[in-house]
Structure formats: structure tokens, C-alpha cells
Design a protein around this motif. Structure first.
Motif, short mmCIF file in Angstrom:
data_model
loop_
_atom_site.label_atom_id
_atom_site.label_comp_id
_atom_site.label_asym_id
_atom_site.label_seq_id
_atom_site.Cartn_x
_atom_site.Cartn_y
_atom_site.Cartn_z
N SER A 205 0.84 -1.18 0.00
CA SER A 205 0.00 0.00 0.00
C SER A 205 0.89 1.24 0.00
O SER A 205 1.78 1.37 0.82
N ILE A 206 0.64 2.14 -0.93
CA ILE A 206 1.43 3.37 -1.02
C ILE A 206 0.73 4.47 -0.24
O ILE A 206 -0.46 4.71 -0.42
N GLN A 207 1.46 5.10 0.64
CA GLN A 207 0.93 6.19 1.44
C GLN A 207 1.78 7.43 1.27
O GLN A 207 2.97 7.33 0.95
N MET A 208 1.19 8.58 1.47
CA MET A 208 1.93 9.84 1.45
C MET A 208 2.23 10.25 2.89
O MET A 208 1.33 10.25 3.74
N LYS A 209 3.47 10.57 3.16
CA LYS A 209 3.86 11.01 4.49
C LYS A 209 4.24 12.49 4.44
O LYS A 209 5.09 12.90 3.67
N PHE A 210 3.57 13.28 5.27
CA PHE A 210 3.82 14.72 5.34
C PHE A 210 4.52 15.04 6.66
O PHE A 210 3.98 14.76 7.73
N SER A 211 5.69 15.62 6.56
CA SER A 211 6.46 16.00 7.75
C SER A 211 6.79 17.48 7.67
O SER A 211 6.95 18.04 6.58
N GLY A 212 6.92 18.12 8.84
CA GLY A 212 7.27 19.54 8.88
C GLY A 212 6.19 20.37 9.52
O GLY A 212 5.59 19.96 10.52
N GLU A 213 5.92 21.51 8.94
CA GLU A 213 4.94 22.46 9.49
C GLU A 213 4.00 22.88 8.38
O GLU A 213 4.43 23.44 7.37
N GLY A 214 2.71 22.57 8.55
CA GLY A 214 1.75 22.95 7.52
C GLY A 214 0.43 22.22 7.70
O GLY A 214 0.04 21.88 8.81
N PHE A 215 -0.25 21.95 6.59
CA PHE A 215 -1.55 21.29 6.67
C PHE A 215 -1.75 20.42 5.43
O PHE A 215 -1.13 20.61 4.38
N VAL A 216 -2.65 19.45 5.57
CA VAL A 216 -3.02 18.55 4.48
C VAL A 216 -4.55 18.47 4.43
O VAL A 216 -5.20 18.37 5.48
N VAL A 217 -5.11 18.53 3.24
CA VAL A 217 -6.56 18.44 3.06
C VAL A 217 -6.90 17.08 2.45
O VAL A 217 -6.35 16.71 1.41
N VAL A 218 -7.78 16.35 3.13
CA VAL A 218 -8.21 15.04 2.62
C VAL A 218 -9.72 15.04 2.45
O VAL A 218 -10.43 15.89 2.99
N GLN A 219 -10.20 14.07 1.68
CA GLN A 219 -11.64 13.93 1.46
C GLN A 219 -12.07 12.52 1.84
O GLN A 219 -11.27 11.59 1.80
N PRO A 220 -13.34 12.34 2.21
CA PRO A 220 -13.83 11.02 2.61
C PRO A 220 -14.21 10.17 1.40
O PRO A 220 -15.31 9.62 1.30
N PHE A 221 -13.28 10.09 0.46
CA PHE A 221 -13.56 9.42 -0.80
C PHE A 221 -12.23 9.13 -1.49
O PHE A 221 -11.32 9.96 -1.45
N GLU A 222 -12.11 7.97 -2.09
CA GLU A 222 -10.90 7.64 -2.83
C GLU A 222 -11.17 7.78 -4.32
O GLU A 222 -12.01 7.06 -4.87
N GLU A 223 -10.48 8.70 -4.96
CA GLU A 223 -10.63 8.89 -6.39
C GLU A 223 -10.20 7.63 -7.11
O GLU A 223 -9.15 7.05 -6.82
N VAL A 224 -11.00 7.19 -8.05
CA VAL A 224 -10.64 6.06 -8.91
C VAL A 224 -10.44 6.61 -10.30
O VAL A 224 -11.40 7.04 -10.94
N TYR A 225 -9.21 6.64 -10.75
CA TYR A 225 -8.89 7.26 -12.02
C TYR A 225 -8.99 6.26 -13.15
O TYR A 225 -8.95 5.04 -12.95
N PHE A 226 -9.09 6.80 -14.34
CA PHE A 226 -9.26 5.97 -15.53
C PHE A 226 -8.18 4.91 -15.65
O PHE A 226 -8.42 3.77 -16.01
N ALA A 227 -6.94 5.30 -15.32
CA ALA A 227 -5.82 4.37 -15.48
C ALA A 227 -5.99 3.15 -14.58
O ALA A 227 -5.48 2.09 -14.87
N GLU A 228 -6.72 3.31 -13.47
CA GLU A 228 -6.89 2.18 -12.55
C GLU A 228 -8.00 1.25 -13.01
O GLU A 228 -8.12 0.15 -12.53
N GLN A 229 -8.84 1.73 -13.91
CA GLN A 229 -9.99 0.96 -14.31
C GLN A 229 -9.69 0.07 -15.51
O GLN A 229 -10.52 -0.72 -15.91
#
Length: 230
Positions: A205-229
Motif C-alpha cells: 500500500s502506497i501512502q503519502m507522508k507529510f512532515s514539517g509544518e503545515g496542513f493537508v486536506v483530505v476527502q472522505p472518498f478515494e478517487e478512482v482514475y481511468f488508469a486504474e480501471q
């Protein structure tokens, strides 16, 4: 007034001038641009307009060879159109919720699929996911926006902003990540057991790790892109 009458429907849904400036939310999922000049918008996002407005797809070399090369690497990439003129322009993107941000000399990264519109005063550039790009879906790339001006982004349902501090990094699913502050540079980490736990089959499973000082915006939905279909 008769309940459920046509007049009631019109009064409840008709356009209103809220006097909020260039970008204005008519509803949570439709934005009005009070256009007097030019604006960049996602191709295909126009649902209606009034006034004297002309639309033009971005030229192949309009943003230079560098961005053209990056767009080729990211597949379709971000497809933009220019809207020029005077009038009211209405934008939407698959019924996604719209958030308006005013940049004041700062910067933000936005998932290319979640960028709806921005002023021409904003500088932008496509950022590739380095060597991890080949491991991710073809639609997963991001755009760096910087400067002073208005930006509109979209999300499936209500977005959640998570604060990142040096002592408290944040991990996200790339397909659920909408945007993050320009001060952050994500790295990719893998977790075999996490994907197995979710029942997504074998592999990492690939995850994004954010370190430092700032913010991250997420949504309650996983985008399924054309390439994955495919």
C-alpha cells in the motif's frame, strides 16, 4: 405560496448576487465567477454563462515546453481553458464540493484532478511524483499554485484539514488527498500489512507522508482514475 409549486422551486433555487467578489459560491457545488477579464478553469467545467465570454483551450506551447513535457508524462494531465470577457460564468465538476481560497503571497499544492479555477495572477506548475509516479495511478499528479489571487478547488463531500507539525507527521491515502500547504514536501512510504488488512489483495500500500509544518486536506472518498480501471 402553494407547497412544491414551480414558483416556490424557482425562488428557492434562483441565482443570487451575493457581492462576494470575483469567485462566489452559488451553492456548495456550483461556483459563479463575476468575470471582467480572464480566468483559467478546468476544461469541461463550464455549465452556464451569461454576457460576452469567449472560451479557448490552452495552447500546446502556451506554458512552455517544460509543462508540455510534464503533461505528456502524466497522461492527460491538467486540461485548462481560458475564459475571457465580461459576464457571469458558472463552473462545477461532477457535483463535487467547491472550496474557494485566497492566496496572499503563499503557495499550495493541489491534486490536479481537484483544481477547478484560478486567476491569471497565480503562478502554477505541474509537479511530478518523482520515481513513484510509475507506481501510482495515471491521474495522480499535483499542481503548485503560488502568488496572490483566487483559487477554487473541489472535493468529494466535505474536506478535512489535518495540521502537520514536526513532532506529528500525517499519513494519507494518495487517492484521498486533495491539497497541502506549499511548505510541505510529501514522501511516499509503503505498508504491506496495511493493504492486507484492508483486503485489497497482495502487494504494498502506497501512502503519502507529510512532515514539517503545515496542513493537508483530505476527502472522505478515494478517487478512482481511468488508469486504474483498465
Amino acid at each position: 405560496m402553494v407547497r412544491y409549486s414551480v414558483d416556490e422551486f424557482v425562488n428557492q433555487t434562483k441565482q443570487q448576487d451575493k457581492g462576494e467578489g470575483l469567485f462566489e459560491l452559488e451553492t456548495k457545488r456550483m461556483m459563479e465567477i463575476n468575470l471582467d477579464g480572464q480566468v483559467w478553469a478546468k476544461s469541461g467545467a463550464m455549465v452556464s454563462y451569461r454576457g460576452n465570454i469567449k472560451f479557448e483551450r490552452e495552447g500546446i506551447l502556451e506554458h512552455g515546453l517544460g509543462k508540455l513535457f510534464k503533461k505528456a508524462l502524466t497522461g492527460e494531465g491538467i486540461s485548462l481553458m481560458k475564459a475571457n470577457g465580461n459576464g457571469k460564468l458558472y463552473l462545477a465538476d461532477r457535483g463535487k464540493k467547491i472550496s474557494i481560497l485566497k492566496l496572499e503571497g503563499d503557495s499550495i499544492f493541489v491534486n490536479g484532478n481537484d483544481l477547478l479555477a484560478f486567476e491569471p495572477s497565480i503562478q502554477w506548475d505541474i509537479k511530478l511524483m518523482r520515481r513513484m509516479a510509475g507506481m501510482l495511478s495515471g491521474g495522480l499528479f499535483n499542481v503548485r499554485l503560488a502568488g496572490t489571487g483566487m483559487v477554487a478547488i473541489t472535493s468529494h463531500y466535505e474536506p478535512l484539514t489535518l495540521m502537520v507539525t514536526p513532532s506529528n507527521p500525517v499519513y494519507t491515502d494518495p487517492n484521498a488527498t486533495v491539497a497541502w500547504s506549499g511548505s510541505l514536501e510529501p514522501e511516499f512510504v509503503t505498508d504491506i500489512s496495511f493493504k492486507t488488512f484492508l483486503g485489497r489483495g497482495s502487494g504494498e500500500s502506497i501512502q503519502m507522508k507529510f512532515s514539517g509544518e503545515g496542513f493537508v486536506v483530505v476527502q472522505p472518498f478515494e478517487e478512482v482514475y481511468f488508469a486504474e480501471q483498465q
